[in-house]
Motif scaffolding. Structure first.
Motif, PDB file in Angstrom:
ATOM      1  N   TYR A 361       0.836  -1.208   0.000  1.00  0.00           N
ATOM      2  CA  TYR A 361       0.000   0.000   0.000  1.00  0.00           C
ATOM      3  C   TYR A 361       0.867   1.253   0.000  1.00  0.00           C
ATOM      4  N   ASN A 362       1.941   1.249   0.788  1.00  0.00           N
ATOM      5  CA  ASN A 362       2.805   2.429   0.903  1.00  0.00           C
ATOM      6  C   ASN A 362       3.664   2.683  -0.330  1.00  0.00           C
ATOM      7  N   VAL A 363       3.756   1.705  -1.207  1.00  0.00           N
ATOM      8  CA  VAL A 363       4.518   1.902  -2.441  1.00  0.00           C
ATOM      9  C   VAL A 363       3.827   2.929  -3.338  1.00  0.00           C
ATOM     10  N   PHE A 364       2.500   2.974  -3.262  1.00  0.00           N
ATOM     11  CA  PHE A 364       1.749   3.881  -4.121  1.00  0.00           C
ATOM     12  C   PHE A 364       1.837   5.316  -3.605  1.00  0.00           C
ATOM     13  N   PRO A 365       1.939   6.298  -4.513  1.00  0.00           N
ATOM     14  CA  PRO A 365       2.040   7.700  -4.095  1.00  0.00           C
ATOM     15  C   PRO A 365       0.695   8.241  -3.630  1.00  0.00           C
ATOM     16  N   ASP A 366       0.717   9.379  -2.924  1.00  0.00           N
ATOM     17  CA  ASP A 366      -0.532   9.973  -2.441  1.00  0.00           C
ATOM     18  C   ASP A 366      -1.143  10.963  -3.427  1.00  0.00           C
ATOM     19  N   SER A 367      -0.580  11.014  -4.644  1.00  0.00           N
ATOM     20  CA  SER A 367      -1.198  11.772  -5.738  1.00  0.00           C
ATOM     21  C   SER A 367      -1.281  10.838  -6.939  1.00  0.00           C
ATOM     22  N   TRP A 368      -2.330  11.020  -7.737  1.00  0.00           N
ATOM     23  CA  TRP A 368      -2.568  10.059  -8.815  1.00  0.00           C
ATOM     24  C   TRP A 368      -1.669  10.331 -10.012  1.00  0.00           C
ATOM     25  N   SER A 369      -0.988   9.285 -10.447  1.00  0.00           N
ATOM     26  CA  SER A 369      -0.168   9.338 -11.662  1.00  0.00           C
ATOM     27  C   SER A 369      -0.312   8.005 -12.364  1.00  0.00           C
ATOM     28  N   TRP A 370      -0.886   8.035 -13.569  1.00  0.00           N
ATOM     29  CA  TRP A 370      -1.064   6.776 -14.300  1.00  0.00           C
ATOM     30  C   TRP A 370       0.279   6.126 -14.634  1.00  0.00           C
ATOM     31  N   GLU A 371       1.279   6.937 -14.901  1.00  0.00           N
ATOM     32  CA  GLU A 371       2.595   6.386 -15.224  1.00  0.00           C
ATOM     33  C   GLU A 371       3.166   5.619 -14.041  1.00  0.00           C
ATOM     34  N   VAL A 372       3.071   6.216 -12.855  1.00  0.00           N
ATOM     35  CA  VAL A 372       3.561   5.548 -11.649  1.00  0.00           C
ATOM     36  C   VAL A 372       2.701   4.326 -11.331  1.00  0.00           C
ATOM     37  N   PHE A 373       1.382   4.478 -11.482  1.00  0.00           N
ATOM     38  CA  PHE A 373       0.460   3.372 -11.189  1.00  0.00           C
ATOM     39  C   PHE A 373       0.783   2.148 -12.034  1.00  0.00           C
ATOM     40  N   TRP A 374       0.956   2.345 -13.339  1.00  0.00           N
ATOM     41  CA  TRP A 374       1.205   1.201 -14.218  1.00  0.00           C
ATOM     42  C   TRP A 374       2.600   0.618 -13.993  1.00  0.00           C
ATOM     43  N   SER A 375       3.552   1.481 -13.634  1.00  0.00           N
ATOM     44  CA  SER A 375       4.905   0.991 -13.341  1.00  0.00           C
ATOM     45  C   SER A 375       4.892   0.069 -12.115  1.00  0.00           C
ATOM     46  N   ILE A 376       4.170   0.489 -11.058  1.00  0.00           N
ATOM     47  CA  ILE A 376       4.065  -0.331  -9.844  1.00  0.00           C
ATOM     48  C   ILE A 376       3.295  -1.613 -10.123  1.00  0.00           C
ATOM     49  N   THR A 377       2.203  -1.498 -10.885  1.00  0.00           N
ATOM     50  CA  THR A 377       1.382  -2.673 -11.201  1.00  0.00           C
ATOM     51  C   THR A 377       2.182  -3.706 -11.992  1.00  0.00           C
ATOM     52  N   ALA A 378       3.000  -3.245 -12.934  1.00  0.00           N
ATOM     53  CA  ALA A 378       3.832  -4.171 -13.715  1.00  0.00           C
ATOM     54  C   ALA A 378       4.812  -4.908 -12.810  1.00  0.00           C
ATOM     55  N   LEU A 379       5.438  -4.165 -11.886  1.00  0.00           N
ATOM     56  CA  LEU A 379       6.397  -4.788 -10.966  1.00  0.00           C
ATOM     57  C   LEU A 379       5.695  -5.779 -10.039  1.00  0.00           C
ATOM     58  N   LEU A 380       4.515  -5.406  -9.522  1.00  0.00           N
ATOM     59  CA  LEU A 380       3.758  -6.312  -8.653  1.00  0.00           C
ATOM     60  C   LEU A 380       3.325  -7.562  -9.407  1.00  0.00           C
ATOM     61  N   SER A 381       3.015  -7.413 -10.698  1.00  0.00           N
ATOM     62  CA  SER A 381       2.620  -8.564 -11.509  1.00  0.00           C
ATOM     63  C   SER A 381       3.772  -9.556 -11.631  1.00  0.00           C
ATOM     64  N   ILE A 382       4.985  -9.035 -11.815  1.00  0.00           N
ATOM     65  CA  ILE A 382       6.167  -9.894 -11.870  1.00  0.00           C
ATOM     66  C   ILE A 382       6.394 -10.560 -10.516  1.00  0.00           C
ATOM     67  N   MET A 383       6.258  -9.794  -9.442  1.00  0.00           N
ATOM     68  CA  MET A 383       6.440 -10.356  -8.102  1.00  0.00           C
ATOM     69  C   MET A 383       5.431 -11.473  -7.833  1.00  0.00           C
ATOM     70  N   LEU A 384       4.175 -11.239  -8.221  1.00  0.00           N
ATOM     71  CA  LEU A 384       3.126 -12.239  -8.026  1.00  0.00           C
ATOM     72  C   LEU A 384       3.427 -13.502  -8.824  1.00  0.00           C
ATOM     73  N   GLY A 385       3.892 -13.322 -10.065  1.00  0.00           N
ATOM     74  CA  GLY A 385       4.226 -14.465 -10.904  1.00  0.00           C
ATOM     75  C   GLY A 385       5.367 -15.286 -10.334  1.00  0.00           C
ATOM     76  N   VAL A 386       6.427 -14.602  -9.902  1.00  0.00           N
ATOM     77  CA  VAL A 386       7.593 -15.302  -9.360  1.00  0.00           C
ATOM     78  C   VAL A 386       7.236 -16.015  -8.052  1.00  0.00           C
ATOM     79  N   MET A 387       6.524 -15.308  -7.163  1.00  0.00           N
ATOM     80  CA  MET A 387       6.163 -15.906  -5.873  1.00  0.00           C
ATOM     81  C   MET A 387       5.297 -17.146  -6.051  1.00  0.00           C
TER      82      MET A 387
END
Length: 448
Positions: A361-387
């Motif tokens: 939850y704390n990885v996400f910024p407190d202001s909305w940015s689609w670029e940041v959102f998709w960057s975090i989501t892509a990384l979390l997707s890789i983490m979920l896949g590997v785990m």
């Protein structure tokens, strides 16, 4: 409002990842005519927020946002529903399907996770391009924020040359992670190159200090806000940029601490840039060597305008973006695998950084940015896949491990064995979950 924005990003990202992961299991199961009893976003322990049965499948949203699941008939999963397994196998059940079909069903979730990450990186490359600074153009080196990094031998003002033997051509935010996981870093200090060997437990020491970054660009000292008791409110104005103090150049904020410490309890002449003009001011330095002011953030545009750095944005066509996005995906996959190996090596201390849902939850910024959102989501997707690929019973990787054994040996593990393995895996997962979220609680208690 800030909490709502962070929470919205967290839940949206989590929902996208869970739904697509479970679709990765659901679609091949349906293609192979395997009955899917439930498809849930979040867990529906005792009750669900929403549910609707369509055909043979109940679709719903649970109340506990810790994941999601598809319940496939005839499969030993986390529900530990053994009543169905006590009956004769039915044609629509998972256990009745050939091993290769079961393998595809089990690999479907992680496959979707990796594909999603690559698609996001391709899309981000196409829409946002690549932003960076030529490393050669960082004339005065970097700003070091971590005392352990300083102890290891990297100082503010050093120019990064290479990390683990790989020359640095572009200075990007990822350089922090590269340094954190590095064994050696070559720096240029006063025209001489020096190889710095980082200690094996450097990651653990970094986590103990709870710093957001190791290094960053050096920034000008731009006046932001004032403390209530600041004696310099009349002399300084917001957005003033320090030029010099007592005739000594003050080009970067990181120089200010030493400069003002030399003038504790005194008044000192300074020059600031105000509205494009150099303006002399007289400042009062308190006994702690401070002015009672805080620095302001400086935008990339203003850094360029002031002549500090030149930011480059390289754009790509759609077809050009495909190989670049795929390469980014593989780089992140490789980096996360390295991190995982460090976590399982107690001597590195990397396990201290393991976090649960609060950390995500704390990885996400407190202001909305689609670029940041998709960057975090892509990384979390890789983490979920590997785990999920870890060979732990109760995870996809555990099922895959037993299926590969069956395909190679020609012997299928008994349902009794699978029940016990599932139970062991479930205990391991709960232990990992408690450890990760316990780390979150510990950091909250000690204020990290």
């Amino acid at each position: 409002m800030e909490i709502a924005i962070k929470l919205s990003q967290f839940l949206l990202s989590l929902s996208i990842l869970i739904i697509l992961h479970e679709l990765g299991h659901f679609i091949p199961a349906k293609l192979f005519k395997t009955r899917v009893e439930k498809f849930y976003l979040f867990f529906d322990i005792k009750y669900s927020l929403l549910k609707k049965k369509i055909g043979e499948t109940e679709y719903g949203i649970g109340w506990l946002p810790l994941g999601g699941y598809v319940k496939i008939s005839g499969m030993i999963d986390e529900s530990m529903d053994t009543e169905q397994l006590a009956q004769e196998p039915q044609p629509w059940e998972f256990r009745s399907k050939p091993a290769w079909q079961r393998l595809i069903i089990m690999l479907g979730g992680v496959t979707v996770n990796f594909i999603l990450a690559f698609i996001i990186y391709i899309g981000m490359t196409f829409f946002y391009g690549e932003k960076y600074i030529e490393n050669a153009n960082i004339k005065d080196g970097v700003w070091v924020h971590n005392t352990e990094l300083e102890k290891a031998g990297i100082k503010t003002g050093d120019k990064l040359v290479a990390i683990d033997g790989k020359p640095i051509e572009k200075f990007e935010p990822s350089v922090n992670m590269d340094v954190l996981m590095a064994k050696t870093v070559i720096v240029n200090r006063n025209g001489q190159e020096t190889t710095v060997n980082l200690p094996n437990n450097f990651i653990g020491k970094f986590i103990d200090q709870d710093k957001k970054s190791l290094i960053s660009l050096r920034m000008p000292f731009v006046v932001g806000g004032f403390a209530d008791n600041s004696p310099n409110k009349e002399q300084l104005k917001p957005k003033d940029i320090f030029v010099s103090v007592n005739g000594q150049a003050l080009r970067y904020f990181d120089q200010s601490k030493a400069i003002f410490a030399a003038h504790k309890g005194k008044q000192v002449a300074a020059v600031v840039l105000r509205d494009g003009k150099e303006t002399p001011v007289t400042l009062s330095v308190n006994q702690e060597g401070k002015l009672g002011i805080g620095p302001a953030e400086v935008t990339e545009a203003n850094l360029e305008k002031l002549g500090y750095y030149k930011f480059n944005t390289e754009t790509f066509g759609f077809f050009e973006s495909i190989p670049i996005g795929i390469e980014k995906g593989f780089t992140q996959l490789e980096n996360y695998w390295k991190q995982l190996k460090l976590i399982f090596n107690p001597s590195t201390g990397a396990y201290k950084g393991v976090g649960g849902f609060h950390a995500i939850y704390n990885v996400f910024p407190d202001s909305w940015s689609w670029e940041v959102f998709w960057s975090i989501t892509a990384l979390l997707s890789i983490m979920l896949g590997v785990m999920n690929l870890l060979p732990i019973p109760a995870l996809d990787g555990g099922h895959v491990m037993f299926l590969l054994y069956e395909m190679i040996s020609g012997k299928k593990p008994s349902d009794k064995f699978m029940e016990k393995a599932q139970l062991v895996g479930f205990v391991l997962l709960i232990s990992l979950l408690l450890f990760a979220n316990g780390n979150d609680i510990y950091k909250a208690i000690v204020g990290k």
